[in-house]
Scaffold this active site. Sequence first.
Site, mmCIF file in Angstrom:
data_model
loop_
_atom_site.group_PDB
_atom_site.id
_atom_site.type_symbol
_atom_site.label_atom_id
_atom_site.label_comp_id
_atom_site.label_asym_id
_atom_site.label_seq_id
_atom_site.Cartn_x
_atom_site.Cartn_y
_atom_site.Cartn_z
ATOM 1 N N CYS A 1 0.618 -6.641 -1.385
ATOM 2 C CA CYS A 1 0.113 -7.600 -2.279
ATOM 3 C C CYS A 1 0.243 -7.074 -3.795
ATOM 4 O O CYS A 1 0.128 -5.844 -3.813
ATOM 5 C CB CYS A 1 -1.239 -7.990 -2.062
ATOM 6 S SG CYS A 1 -1.901 -9.173 -3.029
ATOM 7 N N CYS B 1 -9.212 -6.982 5.120
ATOM 8 C CA CYS B 1 -7.919 -7.019 4.563
ATOM 9 C C CYS B 1 -7.151 -5.730 4.432
ATOM 10 O O CYS B 1 -7.342 -4.850 3.843
ATOM 11 C CB CYS B 1 -7.859 -7.792 3.408
ATOM 12 S SG CYS B 1 -6.514 -8.330 2.639
ATOM 13 N N HIS C 1 -15.618 -13.163 -7.054
ATOM 14 C CA HIS C 1 -16.091 -11.804 -6.961
ATOM 15 C C HIS C 1 -16.752 -11.373 -8.365
ATOM 16 O O HIS C 1 -17.538 -10.233 -8.282
ATOM 17 C CB HIS C 1 -14.978 -10.742 -6.539
ATOM 18 C CG HIS C 1 -14.290 -10.935 -5.445
ATOM 19 N ND1 HIS C 1 -14.915 -11.130 -4.363
ATOM 20 C CD2 HIS C 1 -13.001 -11.184 -5.020
ATOM 21 C CE1 HIS C 1 -14.059 -11.492 -3.253
ATOM 22 N NE2 HIS C 1 -13.103 -11.319 -3.753
ATOM 23 N N ASN D 1 -16.275 -4.723 2.858
ATOM 24 C CA ASN D 1 -15.735 -3.447 3.578
ATOM 25 C C ASN D 1 -15.189 -2.441 2.966
ATOM 26 O O ASN D 1 -14.436 -2.530 2.054
ATOM 27 C CB ASN D 1 -14.529 -4.553 4.511
ATOM 28 C CG ASN D 1 -14.950 -4.936 5.784
ATOM 29 O OD1 ASN D 1 -15.562 -4.337 6.423
ATOM 30 N ND2 ASN D 1 -14.386 -6.065 5.945
ATOM 31 N N GLY E 1 -1.911 -10.329 1.207
ATOM 32 C CA GLY E 1 -1.001 -11.012 0.292
ATOM 33 C C GLY E 1 -1.709 -12.265 -0.301
ATOM 34 O O GLY E 1 -3.004 -12.496 0.106
ATOM 35 N N GLU E 2 -1.013 -12.497 -1.538
ATOM 36 C CA GLU E 2 -1.566 -13.848 -2.059
ATOM 37 C C GLU E 2 -0.872 -15.142 -1.771
ATOM 38 O O GLU E 2 0.515 -15.159 -2.325
ATOM 39 C CB GLU E 2 -1.551 -13.498 -3.537
ATOM 40 C CG GLU E 2 -1.792 -14.654 -4.608
ATOM 41 C CD GLU E 2 -2.843 -15.401 -4.263
ATOM 42 O OE1 GLU E 2 -4.075 -15.005 -3.891
ATOM 43 O OE2 GLU E 2 -2.942 -16.630 -4.363
ATOM 44 N N CYS F 1 -6.159 -6.050 -6.602
ATOM 45 C CA CYS F 1 -7.541 -6.043 -6.830
ATOM 46 C C CYS F 1 -8.264 -4.636 -6.277
ATOM 47 O O CYS F 1 -7.636 -4.011 -5.171
ATOM 48 C CB CYS F 1 -8.103 -7.104 -5.641
ATOM 49 S SG CYS F 1 -7.666 -8.654 -6.204
ATOM 50 N N GLU G 1 -0.807 -7.436 8.999
ATOM 51 C CA GLU G 1 -1.992 -7.598 9.870
ATOM 52 C C GLU G 1 -2.425 -9.351 10.103
ATOM 53 O O GLU G 1 -2.260 -10.216 9.187
ATOM 54 C CB GLU G 1 -3.142 -7.105 9.276
ATOM 55 C CG GLU G 1 -2.889 -5.855 8.995
ATOM 56 C CD GLU G 1 -4.103 -5.106 8.471
ATOM 57 O OE1 GLU G 1 -3.819 -3.935 8.141
ATOM 58 O OE2 GLU G 1 -5.132 -5.771 8.175
ATOM 59 N N CYS H 1 -9.662 -3.808 -2.553
ATOM 60 C CA CYS H 1 -8.864 -4.458 -1.296
ATOM 61 C C CYS H 1 -7.847 -3.098 -0.753
ATOM 62 O O CYS H 1 -6.792 -2.959 -1.688
ATOM 63 C CB CYS H 1 -8.258 -5.722 -1.891
ATOM 64 S SG CYS H 1 -7.219 -6.180 -0.717
ATOM 65 N N SER I 1 -11.280 -16.625 -4.580
ATOM 66 C CA SER I 1 -11.934 -14.910 -4.638
ATOM 67 C C SER I 1 -12.395 -14.869 -5.989
ATOM 68 O O SER I 1 -11.795 -14.359 -6.771
ATOM 69 C CB SER I 1 -10.814 -14.235 -4.295
ATOM 70 O OG SER I 1 -10.442 -14.476 -2.878
ATOM 71 N N SER J 1 -6.701 -19.394 0.819
ATOM 72 C CA SER J 1 -7.640 -18.461 0.130
ATOM 73 C C SER J 1 -6.815 -17.683 -1.251
ATOM 74 O O SER J 1 -5.915 -17.059 -1.012
ATOM 75 C CB SER J 1 -8.438 -17.271 0.625
ATOM 76 O OG SER J 1 -9.252 -16.501 -0.236
ATOM 77 N N CYS K 1 -6.595 -15.486 11.188
ATOM 78 C CA CYS K 1 -6.573 -14.861 9.914
ATOM 79 C C CYS K 1 -5.068 -14.594 9.656
ATOM 80 O O CYS K 1 -5.062 -13.291 10.160
ATOM 81 C CB CYS K 1 -7.669 -14.089 9.533
ATOM 82 S SG CYS K 1 -7.705 -13.478 7.918
#
Length: 372
Positions: free
Chosen positions: A117, A354, A230, A311, A170-171, A121, A96, A124, A228, A205, A110
């Site tokens: 990934c 994401c 959190h 989200n 992804g990371e 998380c 995406e 996510c 990130s 990020s 973005c």
Amino acid sequence: MQLPIPPSLYDLTREQLTDRLAEWGEPVFRARQIWHWLYQRLADSIDAMTDLPRALRDRLKQTYALGRMTAVAEQHSSDGWTRKWLFRLADGSEIETVLMEYDGLRRTACVSSQAGCAMDCSFCATGQMGFLRNLRAGEIVEQVIWVARALRAKTDGDERLSNLVLMGMGEPFANYNNVMEAIHRLMSPEAEGGFGLGARKITVSTVGLVPGIRRFAEESVQVNLAVSLHAATDALRNQLVPINRRYPLRELVSATRDYLRKTNRRVSYEWAMIDGVNDTVEQAEALVELVRQTNPRPDANLVHVNMIPLNPTGGYAGRASRRARIEQFRDVLARAGIPNTLRVRRGIDISAGCGQLKAETAQAAPEKQTSG
Ligand code: SAH
């Protein structure tokens, strides 16, 4: 049997392109010409490169594809400021990309760094679908070019992409070399026919891969870093961001502090606000303490907290924090003098979080088949 997939022109560094053209006996200025078509004219086919000799275009087409992805879904938010694409790559995996416009001033792409990934998380959508593979540098670059083309088409060439964030699927630090190669490619100077994106306009990020942060601190380019976070206690962060078991807060804070000491650049801590989970006063106070520990120069406000209401995603029961909770959380930060922003949820009506468009089309696909 599958035909071999030709490499994309976006996979080439300027040097690789130059070398290849030299092998073919082309004059040296051709590399600049092609680079200009790729990164400034944003050509959408090799045939569009009309000032190249026919024979060279044919040779390029036999050896390379221009790009290697196709859009399989596209959505526009109702306010018109956010667009999102789901792309299928040459091997069938899907990623995406999002374009966010802010009052026509800032236009941010973005992009994804991996298909899927592995970080898992809990909240996510990408984490929920698991890991497929790393993207090639050219596949990261191509997403940016695609967005830049769309922007140009929409505005008759007036508007250009101003910012880039690696906050899609992804990371980035789990695909470190390809991410840095893509960044360098996009920074290639305009005077040399390149895309000319400034390092300060780019943000990477990370979920908090400590070796990646340490390596990033040594880079010569001044690209921004977001972490990130959190959660401000290991107990909670282990649940939300499982990689915390491998790189706990103490190590993450120490690596981020060293990064700041080395670069003197501002870092942002990302915080998805989850109702009743990480939006408590206790977490806010623990966060204040972490920010203090992270910042090597208290006079300079080097650490910024960026909050974003969660989200909602299919695989996670949590909900976005309520207004009052967000205000309360912000007050704790504000009283401690910590700069913070509440990110507006962009493109909520188009699942621009994401991995969410992919998750949605995966669910919708069987229905589409029966109706079509
Ligand atoms: N792997 C990178 C990039 C991920 S996406 C990273 O972890 O930073 C960019 C940001 O969106 C991250 O801060 C991520 O934690 C956050 N995010 C992921 N899913 C979200 C959701 N459902 N709601 C709000 N933020 C989310």
